[in-house]
Design a protein around this motif. Structure first.
Motif, short mmCIF file in Angstrom:
data_model
loop_
_atom_site.label_atom_id
_atom_site.label_comp_id
_atom_site.label_asym_id
_atom_site.label_seq_id
_atom_site.Cartn_x
_atom_site.Cartn_y
_atom_site.Cartn_z
N PHE A 1 15.57 -1.95 -13.82
CA PHE A 1 14.70 -0.82 -14.15
C PHE A 1 14.05 -0.20 -12.92
O PHE A 1 13.14 0.61 -13.04
CB PHE A 1 13.61 -1.29 -15.12
CG PHE A 1 14.16 -1.75 -16.44
CD1 PHE A 1 14.41 -0.85 -17.44
CD2 PHE A 1 14.45 -3.08 -16.66
CE1 PHE A 1 14.93 -1.25 -18.66
CE2 PHE A 1 14.96 -3.51 -17.86
CZ PHE A 1 15.21 -2.60 -18.87
N SER A 2 14.50 -0.55 -11.72
CA SER A 2 13.86 -0.05 -10.50
C SER A 2 13.95 1.47 -10.39
O SER A 2 13.02 2.11 -9.93
CB SER A 2 14.46 -0.71 -9.27
OG SER A 2 15.84 -0.42 -9.17
N THR B 1 0.06 0.83 -5.80
CA THR B 1 1.33 1.06 -5.10
C THR B 1 1.54 -0.01 -4.04
O THR B 1 2.64 -0.57 -3.92
CB THR B 1 1.35 2.46 -4.46
OG1 THR B 1 1.17 3.43 -5.49
CG2 THR B 1 2.65 2.71 -3.73
N LYS B 2 0.50 -0.32 -3.27
CA LYS B 2 0.62 -1.38 -2.25
C LYS B 2 0.97 -2.71 -2.88
O LYS B 2 1.80 -3.45 -2.38
CB LYS B 2 -0.68 -1.49 -1.44
CG LYS B 2 -0.89 -0.34 -0.50
CD LYS B 2 -2.23 -0.47 0.21
CE LYS B 2 -2.49 0.75 1.06
NZ LYS B 2 -3.80 0.70 1.72
N LYS C 1 4.88 -6.91 -3.94
CA LYS C 1 5.52 -7.75 -4.96
C LYS C 1 7.03 -7.63 -4.87
O LYS C 1 7.75 -8.63 -4.89
CB LYS C 1 5.02 -7.34 -6.34
CG LYS C 1 5.64 -8.07 -7.49
CD LYS C 1 5.00 -9.41 -7.68
CE LYS C 1 5.52 -10.04 -8.97
NZ LYS C 1 5.38 -11.47 -8.95
N LYS C 2 7.53 -6.43 -4.74
CA LYS C 2 8.98 -6.20 -4.67
C LYS C 2 9.56 -6.82 -3.41
O LYS C 2 10.62 -7.45 -3.45
CB LYS C 2 9.28 -4.70 -4.74
CG LYS C 2 10.73 -4.35 -4.66
CD LYS C 2 11.48 -4.86 -5.86
CE LYS C 2 12.92 -4.38 -5.82
NZ LYS C 2 13.74 -5.00 -6.84
N LEU C 3 8.88 -6.67 -2.29
CA LEU C 3 9.39 -7.20 -1.03
C LEU C 3 9.33 -8.73 -0.98
O LEU C 3 10.20 -9.37 -0.40
CB LEU C 3 8.61 -6.61 0.15
CG LEU C 3 8.83 -5.12 0.40
CD1 LEU C 3 7.91 -4.65 1.52
CD2 LEU C 3 10.28 -4.81 0.73
N ASN C 4 8.30 -9.31 -1.57
CA ASN C 4 8.12 -10.76 -1.51
C ASN C 4 9.00 -11.53 -2.48
O ASN C 4 9.69 -12.46 -2.12
CB ASN C 4 6.66 -11.14 -1.73
CG ASN C 4 5.80 -10.78 -0.55
OD1 ASN C 4 6.30 -10.63 0.56
ND2 ASN C 4 4.52 -10.63 -0.77
#
Length: 65
Positions: free
Chosen positions: A6-7, A48-49, A54-57
């Motif tokens: 769903f990205s 947003t941050k 969350k996405k990167l980690n």
């Protein structure tokens, strides 16, 4: 999205806020019901941050994965 990714949807929903004609700014046009619902007003930059971090980690876990 049928496969659980769903990205693209999230990105599309997020970018609507920045339409030049203001159509994506629901808060400015209609207001929010946060106070009536007992919800805090969130800061777009802070959320947003959080989402990027969350996405990167560890990414987002979608139902069915």
């Amino acid at each position: 999205m049928n496969k659980g990714n769903f990205s693209g949807y999230a990105q599309a929903m997020y970018t609507q806020v920045f339409y030049q004609n203001g159509d994506g700014n629901y808060e400015a046009a209609q207001g929010l019901a946060n106070e009536r619902l007992g919800l805090p007003k969130e800061d777009l930059d802070a959320v947003t941050k959080w989402a990027v971090k969350k996405k990167l980690n560890d990414g987002f876990v979608h139902e069915g994965q």
